[in-house]
Design an enzyme around this catalytic site. Structure first.
Site, PDB file in Angstrom:
ATOM      1  N   CYS A 129      24.212 -22.206  16.306  1.00 38.14           N
ATOM      2  CA  CYS A 129      25.161 -23.284  16.080  1.00 38.14           C
ATOM      3  C   CYS A 129      24.924 -23.864  14.698  1.00 38.14           C
ATOM      4  O   CYS A 129      23.926 -23.567  14.043  1.00 38.14           O
ATOM      5  CB  CYS A 129      24.997 -24.386  17.128  1.00 38.14           C
ATOM      6  N   GLY A 174      29.369 -20.992  14.091  1.00 37.60           N
ATOM      7  CA  GLY A 174      29.916 -21.159  15.435  1.00 37.60           C
ATOM      8  C   GLY A 174      31.407 -21.362  15.398  1.00 37.60           C
ATOM      9  O   GLY A 174      31.903 -22.217  14.660  1.00 37.60           O
ATOM     10  N   ASN A 195      20.794 -26.969  17.772  1.00 37.80           N
ATOM     11  CA  ASN A 195      20.907 -25.554  17.418  1.00 37.80           C
ATOM     12  C   ASN A 195      19.633 -24.870  17.874  1.00 37.80           C
ATOM     13  O   ASN A 195      18.541 -25.243  17.448  1.00 37.80           O
ATOM     14  CB  ASN A 195      21.078 -25.392  15.900  1.00 37.80           C
ATOM     15  N   GLY A 196      19.768 -23.880  18.738  1.00 40.56           N
ATOM     16  CA  GLY A 196      18.593 -23.169  19.238  1.00 40.56           C
ATOM     17  C   GLY A 196      18.753 -22.799  20.691  1.00 40.56           C
ATOM     18  O   GLY A 196      19.874 -22.771  21.230  1.00 40.56           O
ATOM     19  N   TYR A 226      21.480 -11.927   8.289  1.00 43.78           N
ATOM     20  CA  TYR A 226      22.877 -11.928   8.709  1.00 43.78           C
ATOM     21  C   TYR A 226      23.510 -13.295   8.927  1.00 43.78           C
ATOM     22  O   TYR A 226      24.641 -13.542   8.519  1.00 43.78           O
ATOM     23  CB  TYR A 226      22.996 -11.109   9.996  1.00 43.78           C
TER      24      TYR A 226
END
Length: 500
Positions: free
Chosen positions: A2, A28, A102-103, A256
């Protein structure tokens, strides 16, 4: 995976947070949300969809106040189709707290049971972010005991959160009437940085490009285990809250996930990808003589820096052979792999003149399932390529990721329990060249000598938190988003970083 942002300002922040989320859209595309605060009252809007589709003028006008949070979501756990699981999440006590995350928590199941039986807190969704919010709220309540909230109380609460929570987490929370709290897990797996502008505004965000693109000056990364509290006057308080923090950022961010114009933990993402191309060039030489390659062609988008550097070092022409349809976006997947193949051809088209009669070396950032790679190799052959070689700037993806990337189960990974030659046969290329794990770590790690290591678990099977068992992976896979009929396409070409 995210993207998150938090702002404390002396002026309305709704437009600023919206602009920041656009700069994080690659992290996201499933849902987006913003919450702001004015006079201790929260104003929130969140929904499924892209930022530009979620927020209309009427929504923006209702987001009042000079501080707030935002998030773009790419779900890796919970229910991808529930708008209730879009972030931010809210809890009314103590004080009133909203949170973006985020995670991925690896012990969310145990924590959820603990919150119900011991902390007497109710979790209403399958999201691990709601679990994390309630753990934080409970620990803040314990440290304050009804007294006015002080920064030291907040840091004590985060210290207890670190002791209870396992996995990866970069968190930004807004505490009503007090300010913005940001903290990062003790391994620093997910990124988080902080910056200021000339007007005294403070921003915390997943990537440095968010700061730069909104007129902020990058100041530093939030350290692993550290908590940063920004009060409503813009004063920044910080304290280390973990017992033994060690920086092990996710290496897939550099391969990436992140934007190439970001700098994360002291490493330029763009330079990291150039270095990967340089290291990959050495691998190519040992497999395919350069005089047997006519042209180097990247598979859009993230592989371009690596492919360009590889071509330069090998003295080969670099050409664009695939054109991305910018307007397809995500596709609804129908039953079976046939539609997945069709969607690849809808999103990419070949420039036939770059392939006809040539031995081409295709370069991709990584190979996950192999279904997309197989179709792209076939597209090159259909365009008249004499031979098709494929090189991956990353090593074989052999293990699932449990720290917040939607990496398939082991059985779906083309490299799991297969040799390189077996993978080559499945993909259908004439030669397959992978980066090696040590070469990847050295190529990226050389850009920041202070780094102890990386989380490279999807490549080497080493989970840096040290608490992951085969049973944990199986349980986490049960909660994994994706794979059901009617779900959106999560193939490599549909992932956010491949969208311009």
């Amino acid at each position: 995976m995210c993207g998150i942002v938090g702002v404390v300002s002396n002026a309305p922040v709704n437009q600023l947070i919206y602009d920041a989320l656009l700069l994080l859209q690659h992290r996201g595309q499933d849902a987006a949300g913003i919450v702001t605060q004015q006079e201790r009252k929260f104003f929130m809007h969140k929904a499924k969809g892209m930022v530009k589709d979620v927020f209309r003028t009427r929504n923006m006008r209702s987001l009042l106040g000079n501080c707030g949070l935002g998030q773009v979501r790419y779900p890796t756990a919970g229910n991808a189709f529930s708008e209730e699981e879009a972030q931010p999440f809210y809890v009314n006590a103590p004080f009133g707290i909203v949170l973006v995350h985020n995670g991925n928590l690896t012990n969310a199941h145990a924590l959820k049971a603990e919150l119900f039986s011991t902390d007497h807190r109710h979790i209403n969704t399958e999201s691990d972010s709601e679990v994390l919010l309630n753990v934080l709220a409970h620990e803040i309540e314990k440290t304050t005991r009804g007294l006015p909230l002080q920064p030291l109380d907040i840091f004590a609460a985060v210290r207890n959160v670190h002791k209870r929570v396992k996995g990866s987490y970069a968190v930004i929370a807004l505490i009503a009437g007090h300010g913005v709290l940001a903290f990062r897990d003790p391994f620093g797996i997910r990124p988080l940085c902080i910056g200021k502008n000339g007007d005294g505004q403070v921003m915390v965000a997943s990537e440095s490009v968010t700061l730069e693109g909104t007129g902020f000056q990058f100041e530093r990364n939030v350290l692993p285990g550290e908590a940063v509290f920004i009060d409503l006057q813009g004063n920044v308080h910080a304290q280390q809250c973990a017992d033994a923090p060690v920086l092990n950022p996710c290496i897939f961010e550099f391969v990436y996930l992140a934007r190439p114009d970001s700098v994360m933990d002291g490493i330029s993402v763009y330079q990291a990808r150039l270095n990967l191309g340089e290291a990959l060039a050495k691998r190519v030489i040992s497999t395919v003589p350069p005089n047997e390659i006519d042209v180097v062609i990247p598979i859009p988008e993230s592989s371009r820096p690596s492919a360009a550097q590889l071509a330069q070092l090998l003295g080969l022409p670099y050409r664009e052979g695939f054109v991305k349809n910018r307007y397809v976006g995500r596709t609804f997947i129908m039953p079976g792999q046939g539609v997945r193949k069709k969607s690849v051809r809808q999103k990419l088209n070949v420039i036939a003149s770059e392939f006809k009669g040539r031995n081409v070396l295709l370069v991709d950032d990584s190979i996950v399932r192999g279904t997309t790679s197989r179709e792209i190799v076939q597209m090159a052959r259909d365009a008249g390529a004499r031979k098709v070689y494929l090189a991956s700037a990353a090593p074989p993806v052999r293990y699932p990721n449990v720290y917040g990337i939607d990496m398939p189960t082991s059985s779906e990974l083309v490299a799991h329990d297969r040799t390189v030659d077996e993978i080559r046969e499945i993909i259908g290329c004439d030669a397959l060249i992978y980066q090696d794990v040590d070469g990847m770590k050295k190529a990226i790690g050389s850009l920041n000598k202070k780094l102890v290591g990386f989380d490279a678990s999807c490549f080497d099977g080493v989970y840096v938190t040290g608490d992951i068992t085969a049973g944990d992976i199986e349980r986490l896979n049960e909660n994994r988003v994706g794979g059901e009929e009617g779900q959106e396409d999560t193939s490599r070409l549909a992932l956010p970083n491949h969208v311009d």
